[in-house]
Design a protein around this motif. Structure first.
Motif, mmCIF file in Angstrom:
data_model
loop_
_atom_site.group_PDB
_atom_site.id
_atom_site.type_symbol
_atom_site.label_atom_id
_atom_site.label_comp_id
_atom_site.label_asym_id
_atom_site.label_seq_id
_atom_site.Cartn_x
_atom_site.Cartn_y
_atom_site.Cartn_z
ATOM 1 N N LEU A 295 1.319 -0.526 0.358
ATOM 2 C CA LEU A 295 -0.151 0.001 -0.310
ATOM 3 C C LEU A 295 1.025 1.526 -0.325
ATOM 4 C CD1 LEU A 295 -2.330 -0.876 2.804
ATOM 5 C CD2 LEU A 295 -2.728 -1.193 -0.083
ATOM 6 N N SER A 296 1.981 0.936 -0.121
ATOM 7 C CA SER A 296 3.213 2.217 0.091
ATOM 8 C C SER A 296 3.620 2.993 -1.339
ATOM 9 C CB SER A 296 4.085 2.240 1.271
ATOM 10 O OG SER A 296 4.836 1.329 0.747
ATOM 11 N N ALA A 297 3.972 1.709 -1.297
ATOM 12 C CA ALA A 297 4.128 1.389 -3.132
ATOM 13 C C ALA A 297 4.129 2.855 -4.191
ATOM 14 C CB ALA A 297 4.084 0.618 -4.072
ATOM 15 N N PRO A 298 2.808 3.148 -4.677
ATOM 16 C CA PRO A 298 1.814 4.334 -5.343
ATOM 17 C C PRO A 298 2.281 5.368 -4.222
ATOM 18 C CG PRO A 298 0.297 2.441 -4.325
ATOM 19 C CD PRO A 298 1.663 2.023 -3.557
ATOM 20 N N VAL A 311 -4.055 7.094 -1.262
ATOM 21 C CA VAL A 311 -3.171 6.682 -1.364
ATOM 22 C C VAL A 311 -3.127 6.179 0.086
ATOM 23 C CG1 VAL A 311 -0.695 5.789 -1.098
ATOM 24 C CG2 VAL A 311 -2.227 6.381 -3.353
ATOM 25 N N ILE A 312 -2.532 7.667 1.317
ATOM 26 C CA ILE A 312 -2.268 7.198 2.984
ATOM 27 C C ILE A 312 -3.314 7.157 2.418
ATOM 28 C CG2 ILE A 312 -2.178 8.690 4.295
ATOM 29 C CD1 ILE A 312 -0.447 10.838 2.804
ATOM 30 N N GLY A 316 -2.927 2.925 5.763
ATOM 31 C CA GLY A 316 -3.677 3.062 6.820
ATOM 32 C C GLY A 316 -3.377 2.003 7.765
ATOM 33 N N PHE A 317 -5.026 1.246 6.544
ATOM 34 C CA PHE A 317 -5.170 0.149 7.357
ATOM 35 C C PHE A 317 -4.407 -0.889 7.274
ATOM 36 C CE2 PHE A 317 -8.891 1.673 5.090
ATOM 37 C CZ PHE A 317 -10.102 1.551 5.764
ATOM 38 N N ALA A 318 -2.966 -1.349 7.239
ATOM 39 C CA ALA A 318 -2.241 -1.978 7.710
ATOM 40 C C ALA A 318 -0.796 -1.600 8.955
ATOM 41 C CB ALA A 318 -1.403 -1.949 6.965
ATOM 42 N N VAL A 319 -1.617 0.000 9.415
ATOM 43 C CA VAL A 319 -0.202 0.860 10.670
ATOM 44 C C VAL A 319 -0.476 -0.277 11.418
ATOM 45 C CG1 VAL A 319 -0.159 2.405 11.393
ATOM 46 C CG2 VAL A 319 0.345 2.211 8.959
ATOM 47 N N ALA A 320 -2.316 -0.043 12.581
ATOM 48 C CA ALA A 320 -2.693 -0.210 13.151
ATOM 49 C C ALA A 320 -2.594 -2.566 13.519
ATOM 50 C CB ALA A 320 -4.157 0.314 13.913
ATOM 51 N N PRO A 321 -3.003 -2.536 12.640
ATOM 52 C CA PRO A 321 -2.552 -3.609 13.264
ATOM 53 C C PRO A 321 -1.391 -4.628 13.649
ATOM 54 C CG PRO A 321 -4.373 -3.478 11.451
ATOM 55 C CD PRO A 321 -3.791 -2.290 11.415
ATOM 56 N N PHE A 322 -0.263 -3.627 12.670
ATOM 57 C CA PHE A 322 1.346 -4.029 12.223
ATOM 58 C C PHE A 322 1.549 -3.443 14.094
ATOM 59 C CE2 PHE A 322 5.917 -2.446 12.533
ATOM 60 C CZ PHE A 322 6.494 -3.287 11.620
ATOM 61 N N PRO A 379 10.969 12.055 -3.304
ATOM 62 C CA PRO A 379 12.428 11.325 -2.860
ATOM 63 C C PRO A 379 11.847 11.097 -1.088
ATOM 64 C CG PRO A 379 13.172 12.990 -3.756
ATOM 65 C CD PRO A 379 11.803 13.570 -4.282
ATOM 66 N N ALA A 380 10.742 11.446 -1.009
ATOM 67 C CA ALA A 380 10.086 11.294 0.876
ATOM 68 C C ALA A 380 9.817 10.596 0.883
ATOM 69 C CB ALA A 380 9.718 13.175 1.258
ATOM 70 N N PHE A 381 8.585 10.532 0.179
ATOM 71 C CA PHE A 381 8.132 9.171 0.717
ATOM 72 C C PHE A 381 8.667 8.421 -0.075
ATOM 73 C CE2 PHE A 381 4.393 12.248 -0.718
ATOM 74 C CZ PHE A 381 3.821 11.785 0.039
ATOM 75 N N ALA A 382 9.816 8.326 -1.043
ATOM 76 C CA ALA A 382 11.012 6.950 -0.640
ATOM 77 C C ALA A 382 11.293 6.057 0.692
ATOM 78 C CB ALA A 382 11.829 7.544 -2.236
ATOM 79 N N VAL A 383 11.559 7.205 1.115
ATOM 80 C CA VAL A 383 11.942 6.833 2.706
ATOM 81 C C VAL A 383 11.251 5.708 3.225
ATOM 82 C CG1 VAL A 383 12.531 7.820 4.868
ATOM 83 C CG2 VAL A 383 13.524 8.931 3.248
ATOM 84 N N THR A 384 9.534 6.245 3.194
ATOM 85 C CA THR A 384 8.673 5.894 3.664
ATOM 86 C C THR A 384 8.268 4.310 3.518
ATOM 87 O OG1 THR A 384 7.051 7.704 3.432
ATOM 88 C CG2 THR A 384 5.778 5.409 3.895
ATOM 89 N N PHE A 385 8.781 4.174 1.946
ATOM 90 C CA PHE A 385 8.419 2.715 0.874
ATOM 91 C C PHE A 385 10.099 2.071 1.415
ATOM 92 C CE2 PHE A 385 9.412 -0.445 -2.337
ATOM 93 C CZ PHE A 385 8.829 -0.949 -2.773
ATOM 94 N N THR A 386 11.283 2.344 1.276
ATOM 95 C CA THR A 386 12.077 2.114 2.037
ATOM 96 C C THR A 386 11.520 1.213 3.627
ATOM 97 O OG1 THR A 386 13.902 3.720 0.782
ATOM 98 C CG2 THR A 386 14.553 1.724 2.386
#
Length: 405
Positions: A295-298, A311-312, A316-322, A379-386
């Motif tokens: 879900l972060s790739a887009p 996209v955000i 979010g649907f994967a954040v809280a379960p993690f 580039p900022a969102f590339a940090v998120t995906f990484t």
């Protein structure tokens, strides 16, 4: 017992007033991070300095969290949280005064760190209270599972309300007003959380034998790494949202945009209580981490605020379960008299990750020759995906370790 029945019983056990106090008490931390980012970027004109200030607040909070958590384990939460709430509120007021006075960047960053050091981690401490509150109840394991699911959702909702409030105040009034509001809310509701009768349940039993084993086991360090990476996701995504919103001439929308991350996360967090107990937390962590990657790739492709919101919201649907899986696992592997330390340690790791994510994303957004010469939000969102890719790797390591043990 269904998930809805579990939540109803939890509210009846502690009372709706406590639920409201514990929720509102954690909102100022979410407000302070986003508020610092917007205020400092507005007064300095630099995303790097703003990211550094917000990161310093988060790092100082992360460093102080396990220290104050350990102190709360030894003395009870009431005196610790009460002192932090009052001092932390004063620290946010001081940060506003320094930021609007055109002070040098190092002084602004240092003041941010001092404010962050004092802000209490009410979310993790609220998790600690559920153990003694639910002693002797029927289906205690199921209720604890529901309590951790609720706390995960409450954390995410605080990161909806906090950034959204900051963003609206930045648009309607001024970013400084957001931090001043955070100071007032912290002093009032943080103190109320400290003085609530449930705080008395966290006082240590003088006759109990203290744990002597190591707290920093391999499993707890893996969980801390997982939370550090989810913190990087928060920091980088928040910075990237600010950059894109500013580029479109609406910097105040950054808080509202980032708040959509918490909406889906809160919904998913509440739904976690409905999962069968047979699905262990390590398996849930791997599934959630996989969702984070997909879900972060887009984010690497978004070009408008509208695309970013869509996209955000899904991410979010994967954040809280993690996050629920990491905190719940920690609650199972540490001794009862060290739960506060463990929970605040994980929260502190999240803060360190936020600092790393926001600082790195801010640096890349400003432009780095040879890496991201044009800067911007991508580039900022590339940090998120990484960060999500690394989170999946860490979750697989945790699954392998738990299967061997």
């Amino acid at each position: 017992m269904s998930a809805l029945q579990s939540y109803r019983l939890l509210v009846r056990t502690v009372g709706p007033v406590y639920v409201a106090i514990a929720f509102l008490g954690r909102v100022p931390l979410a407000m302070s991070q986003m508020g610092t980012l917007l205020l400092v970027s507005d007064t300095t004109g630099s995303y790097a300095v703003a990211g550094g200030a917000a990161g310093a607040l988060a790092v100082a909070n992360a460093v102080g969290a396990p220290v104050f958590g350990s102190l709360a384990d030894r003395t009870g939460q009431r005196p610790v949280v009460l002192g932090q709430s009052l001092v932390g509120g004063a620290g946010l007021v001081l940060l506003v005064l320094v930021a609007v006075s055109d002070a040098p960047s190092p002084l602004v960053i240092a003041t941010s760190a001092l404010a962050g050091l004092a802000i209490p981690q009410i979310g993790p401490l609220a998790r600690v209270r559920w153990g003694p509150v639910l002693v002797g109840t029927r289906d205690r394991r199921r209720l604890l599972d529901a309590a951790f699911s609720y706390e995960g959702a409450a954390d995410e909702l605080s990161f909806v309300l906090g950034p959204a409030t900051v963003g609206l105040l930045a648009v309607l009034v001024d970013p400084s007003e957001a931090l001043l509001l955070a100071a007032v809310v912290l002093a009032l509701f943080g103190s109320a959380f400290a003085l609530h009768p449930t705080a008395a349940l966290t006082r240590p039993d003088p006759s109990a034998v203290a744990s002597t084993g190591r707290l920093l086991t391999g499993l707890l360090l893996i969980l801390a790494a997982a939370q550090l990476l989810i913190g990087m996701l928060f920091g980088a995504t928040q910075t990237g949202s600010t950059v894109l919103a500013t580029a479109e001439g609406q910097p105040g929308l950054a808080g509202v945009i980032h708040a959509t991350l918490g909406i889906g996360s809160a919904i998913a967090g509440l739904a976690v209580a409905a999962l069968p107990e047979q699905i262990g937390y390590p398996q849930r962590l791997v599934a959630a981490a996989t969702g984070l990657v997909v879900l972060s790739a887009p984010l690497l492709l978004v070009e408008t605020v509208g695309q970013l919101v869509a996209v955000i919201a899904l991410l979010g649907f994967a954040v809280a379960p993690f996050m629920i899986s990491t905190f719940a696992t920690a609650g199972q592997i540490v001794a009862p008299d060290r739960v506060g330390t463990a929970m605040t340690l994980l929260a502190g790791a999240t803060g360190v990750g936020y600092a790393l994510g926001s600082s790195l994303a801010g640096r890349l957004a400003d432009g780095v020759p040879g890496i991201a010469p044009d800067g911007g939000h991508t580039p900022a969102f590339a940090v998120t995906f990484t960060a999500t890719v690394l989170a999946l790797a860490v979750s697989l390591i945790l699954l392998a370790r738990t299967r061997r043990t």
